[in-house]
Design a protein around this motif. Structure first.
Motif, PDB file in Angstrom:
ATOM      1  N   ARG A 249     -43.810  -2.259 -17.005  1.00 15.92           N
ATOM      2  CA  ARG A 249     -43.128  -0.960 -16.892  1.00 15.92           C
ATOM      3  C   ARG A 249     -42.082  -0.801 -17.994  1.00 15.92           C
ATOM      4  NH1 ARG A 249     -38.827   0.227 -13.418  1.00 15.92           N
ATOM      5  NH2 ARG A 249     -39.266  -1.643 -12.195  1.00 15.92           N
ATOM      6  N   ALA A 253     -42.077   2.033 -20.945  1.00 13.45           N
ATOM      7  CA  ALA A 253     -40.940   2.907 -21.218  1.00 13.45           C
ATOM      8  C   ALA A 253     -40.543   2.840 -22.686  1.00 13.45           C
ATOM      9  CB  ALA A 253     -39.767   2.511 -20.327  1.00 13.45           C
ATOM     10  N   HIS A 325     -33.525   2.307 -21.098  1.00 15.48           N
ATOM     11  CA  HIS A 325     -34.580   2.475 -20.094  1.00 15.48           C
ATOM     12  C   HIS A 325     -34.887   1.136 -19.431  1.00 15.48           C
ATOM     13  CE1 HIS A 325     -36.916   0.881 -23.425  1.00 15.48           C
ATOM     14  NE2 HIS A 325     -36.676   1.973 -24.143  1.00 15.48           N
ATOM     15  N   ASP A 329     -34.102   2.638 -14.498  1.00 16.31           N
ATOM     16  CA  ASP A 329     -34.367   3.697 -15.479  1.00 16.31           C
ATOM     17  C   ASP A 329     -35.584   3.419 -16.352  1.00 16.31           C
ATOM     18  OD1 ASP A 329     -32.268   5.564 -14.902  1.00 16.31           O
ATOM     19  OD2 ASP A 329     -30.853   4.121 -15.735  1.00 16.31           O
ATOM     20  N   THR A 331     -38.516   4.303 -16.222  1.00 16.87           N
ATOM     21  CA  THR A 331     -39.427   5.243 -15.574  1.00 16.87           C
ATOM     22  C   THR A 331     -39.820   6.343 -16.548  1.00 16.87           C
ATOM     23  OG1 THR A 331     -37.671   6.709 -14.783  1.00 16.87           O
ATOM     24  CG2 THR A 331     -38.288   4.860 -13.344  1.00 16.87           C
ATOM     25  N   ARG A 332     -40.942   6.947 -16.246  1.00 13.06           N
ATOM     26  CA  ARG A 332     -41.402   8.081 -17.049  1.00 13.06           C
ATOM     27  C   ARG A 332     -40.394   9.227 -16.983  1.00 13.06           C
ATOM     28  NH1 ARG A 332     -46.924   9.453 -18.409  1.00 13.06           N
ATOM     29  NH2 ARG A 332     -47.573   7.771 -17.030  1.00 13.06           N
ATOM     30  N   TRP A 366     -47.110   6.174 -22.824  1.00 11.33           N
ATOM     31  CA  TRP A 366     -46.842   5.429 -21.592  1.00 11.33           C
ATOM     32  C   TRP A 366     -48.112   4.725 -21.138  1.00 11.33           C
ATOM     33  CZ3 TRP A 366     -42.165   5.062 -19.005  1.00 11.33           C
ATOM     34  CH2 TRP A 366     -42.200   4.389 -17.768  1.00 11.33           C
ATOM     35  N   PRO A 369     -48.762   2.569 -15.159  1.00 12.37           N
ATOM     36  CA  PRO A 369     -47.670   1.988 -14.385  1.00 12.37           C
ATOM     37  C   PRO A 369     -48.137   0.886 -13.477  1.00 12.37           C
ATOM     38  CG  PRO A 369     -48.314   4.071 -13.442  1.00 12.37           C
ATOM     39  CD  PRO A 369     -49.122   3.914 -14.706  1.00 12.37           C
ATOM     40  N   ARG A 373     -46.553   2.383  -7.880  1.00 13.98           N
ATOM     41  CA  ARG A 373     -45.681   3.421  -8.425  1.00 13.98           C
ATOM     42  C   ARG A 373     -46.561   4.507  -8.985  1.00 13.98           C
ATOM     43  NH1 ARG A 373     -40.462   1.252  -8.719  1.00 13.98           N
ATOM     44  NH2 ARG A 373     -39.627   2.974  -9.874  1.00 13.98           N
ATOM     45  N   ASP A 376     -45.623   9.408 -12.350  1.00 16.09           N
ATOM     46  CA  ASP A 376     -44.423  10.191 -12.660  1.00 16.09           C
ATOM     47  C   ASP A 376     -43.140   9.392 -12.489  1.00 16.09           C
ATOM     48  OD1 ASP A 376     -45.882  12.456 -13.229  1.00 16.09           O
ATOM     49  OD2 ASP A 376     -45.925  13.119 -11.140  1.00 16.09           O
ATOM     50  N   GLU A 377     -43.226   8.183 -11.963  1.00 14.64           N
ATOM     51  CA  GLU A 377     -42.001   7.398 -11.752  1.00 14.64           C
ATOM     52  C   GLU A 377     -41.557   6.730 -13.036  1.00 14.64           C
ATOM     53  OE1 GLU A 377     -41.362   5.719  -7.543  1.00 14.64           O
ATOM     54  OE2 GLU A 377     -43.452   5.339  -7.994  1.00 14.64           O
TER      55      GLU A 377
END
Length: 377
Positions: A249, A253, A325, A329, A331-332, A366, A369, A373, A376-377
């Motif tokens: 993740r 990011a 990030h 944080d 996250t997308r 991106w 994920p 998750r 969009d997270e």
């Protein structure tokens, strides 16, 4: 009288404390001793240097950012002879440069290195460097505070003798406790150092003698209970999701932020030139020459004060932006929000930007994920 859930807790037992250390050791994949120290990561970072280095030590101190500079100061204060190997902050050191330093100074017996510099956005190839250090026979000290949780940290596989971590960045945990894994070689070096801190809050030897050697049955002092419980919860969350998923993740990011910034325009460009040398924990961006980074960040945060944006520290406050990030944080949404706010701030300055294009590039950059998750997270 009402009681807050953080208050009135039963004391943390020695067995519970030891179990948290064991979970941190599993997170690091290490069979070395792991000591959880009751303070922010600067505590074991300084304590480990002062314990393992002193008069008679010749240290190769790699400087790829501000923390490397701090380590050099501590080493000199300990009485060590320090050879600084500095590279520009927008790049990383190589194992080849380390080998060249060993060839020029065969007396080097201690190497200090920062894995990932969150302040400058670079990351160093520790696996290759560790191989060179192991072949030379020096003691290897590694600051992995920013990298743990964002990329692999493998002290045993890399031959790291002192590996310091903190939970407050990519792990998404508390700042008030930190940990260090210690090899048998490092313990021996400390024990032989007459100037190593003893009977001191900085002392790792106190933990060894009063905690580890005693079978971890009696704590040397009252633990920081809330921070220890928060660390346990943080590690448990990583175990549940999977460390590979957490690091993936952060990589996603970083890739999305870099791609989005390149597409945004407005004169922004990656501070670390080579994507392979860019740290997954945070992305640093250079602003146009006629723009002050701190002012641009202030305008961007006016759009959304919760965004993980900051200007560079010290002299870098004029030219660098950090997109932090990491942890919650990574996250997308945080990446998209940061790019949108930066685009709005640049446009307000009259610079041409393409926010929709930046968001498309970020979405394309991106990677998938982790399980559990949404995209969009």
């Amino acid at each position: 009288m009402s009681t807050h859930p953080f208050l009135g807790l039963a004391p943390l037992s020695a067995a519970h404390f030891a179990s948290i250390e064991d979970r941190v050791a599993r997170l690091l994949g290490t069979t070395q001793d792991v000591v959880i120290m009751q303070g922010e990561a600067l505590l074991p970072l300084e304590g480990a240097i002062r314990a393992a280095a002193g008069f008679g030590t010749t240290a190769l101190n790699v400087v790829t950012g501000p923390y490397g500079q701090t380590f050099g100061d501590w080493l000199r204060d300990c009485g060590a002879t320090v050879i600084d190997l500095a590279v520009p902050f927008h790049t990383a050191v190589t194992a080849g440069r380390i080998r060249e330093a060993f060839a020029a100074h065969p007396e080097i017996d201690f190497v200090s290195l920062v894995h990932a510099e969150a302040a400058t956005g670079n990351t160093n190839p520790v696996a290759e460097i560790g191989e060179a250090v192991r072949a030379h026979g020096a003691l290897f000290y590694l600051d992995a505070v920013a990298s743990i949780g964002a990329e692999p940290v493998l002290p045993d596989a890399w031959g790291v003798d002192l590996c310091v971590i903190g939970a407050q960045k990519a792990m998404g945990g508390p700042a008030g406790v930190s940990a260090v894994s210690v090899s048998e070689r490092a313990w021996a070096r400390m024990a032989a150092n007459p100037r190593a801190p003893r009977h001191s809050y900085l002392s790792l030897l106190d933990w060894k003698q009063r905690w580890i050697d005693g079978g971890r049955t009696v704590l040397p002092h009252a633990p920081a209970q809330l921070e220890m419980l928060a660390l346990e919860a943080c590690v448990e969350r990583i175990e549940t999701v999977g460390l590979d998923a957490v690091t993936a993740r952060h990589a996603a990011a970083a890739a999305a932020t870099r791609a989005g910034a390149l597409a945004l325009g407005g004169g922004l460009e990656p501070y670390v030139h080579d994507a392979a040398q860019a740290a997954p924990v945070a992305t640093t961006l250079r602003v146009p020459s006629d723009t002050v980074a701190a002012e641009l960040v202030a305008r961007a945060l006016a759009v959304d004060p919760a965004l993980p944006l900051a200007a560079g520290g010290g002299a870098l406050a004029k030219e660098m932006i950090r997109v932090n990030h990491y942890g919650p944080d990574a996250t997308r949404g945080a990446v998209r929000g940061s790019l949108t706010a930066l685009g709005t701030a640049l446009a307000a300055q009259g610079l041409p930007v393409d926010v929709p294009g930046a968001l498309r590039a970020a979405d394309n950059g991106w990677r998938r994920p982790e399980p559990g998750r949404s995209a969009d997270e």
